[in-house]
Design a protein around this motif. Sequence first.
Motif: not given
Length: 445
Positions: A283-291, A313-317, A321-326, A356-365
């Motif tokens: 998730p940290c490595l992914n956060a670079a391109g997402r944020m 920087a990746l950890v901070v990003l 991302r976690q807050l925004l995704s929520g 990431g949000v779409a994957s979570r919603i798809c999995s849950v629903n």
Amino acid sequence: MTALCRADRLKIVRPSASARLLAERENCSLLAAAVIEARDDLTAEAPFACPSMSALIGELDLGRGASEAAERWKKMKNPGRVLVYGDYDVDGAASTALAMKICRGAARTVRFFIPHRHEQGYGLHKSVMEQLLPMGWDTLIVVDCGSKDYEILDEAAASGMNVFVFDHHQPEEGKPVHWSIVNPHCGGGDEESRSLCATGVLWAWAWKYGIVSERKIMEMADLAALATLADCMHLGDLNKEIVREGIASMKGRPGPGLAKLFYHLGLSARGISEESLTMRVIPCLNAAGRMDIADTAVDVLLGGRGSEEGAEALVVLNKKRQLLSGRISDEAMEILSGPFNHVALGEDWPVGVLSGVASRICSVNSSPVALAAPVKEGIRGTLRVPEGGDAIKVLDSISSLLDGWGGHQYAAGFSVSRSNWNDVHTHLEEALSSMELEEPEITAL
């Protein structure tokens, strides 16, 4: 949110007498023996036997174009000035880093370019290439994209450049495939190779055709392992071995950048596992391109100067991302509870976190979902479908309305003009609401 399983799709298995005998014979736990028996993985004498990496690579068929690419590579006196063009997710960053490592020592200079998720979006872009090509590159290596970009690749080759493409995305049906492409999905690839991510394709190609020594390519297994787990690739025999070797490499001697990232996450290299990689590191490595920009992830994977600052920087990003995704997840779920149950547009959503949000919603629903957000003059979206669905078929059916699209069976992305969005929204809602899905059976011990 918790994903639920219907009772009629749940198969309860209790360890049998044969599982107990297997556990005794193989000196393994009863749980491991029962899992093997439940999955019908039991073979006559050696249920735990796995072919060696050399055997797996030797038997691998990467499809048409793989051997020709190796011949072209070996005919080059040296790659000269190399440009690696990648993608902004972990597979894209890892394959970019892998291509650069393969070239270093042989090439005069190696640089990389990854398009900005918000500014350019996924794939090769004619406008970007028109700026890059006049800079005097001798070799172009495209990773994790390019399978649909025949004209752009042909222009690059016509300019005199050596062109190589390593990808795993589905090509566009009925369209020609450029001769520079190594992609098991473009014809000829076997089942094992079609389960590889882009980094895996490049890694296996470099081993199989002796582009670099086995010792050197094994030292780069960490990159292939990270990308394999990040892209949730099927763990067949080869991918299992890649992940196993990659984790062993990270446990024993992680690269300087990854070691710094482990430190900032409070992880011990010796304790690295599939779980810690998928839940903490990736998730940290992914956060670079997402944020921000994916360059930070590539720098950390390469482990050069600035990788310590990059790891922090990746950890901070990722925390951002976690807050925004929520927040976006809550908003999307509210929209999807209305008259449209499968498609949602958020006018202020940043595109980088939608997948990431779409994957979570798809999995849950256990239901297909498309999320979209404005980008400049248009709209960019992400589509996720559960097992049994086909995102490629959905987007292919409306391709005339789209500016661009691509991806895999269960995950795909698209871009569309504002003027076409209402039609796309309607077609997507109809296609996703009528999609017939057979919920997979789940075996539990």
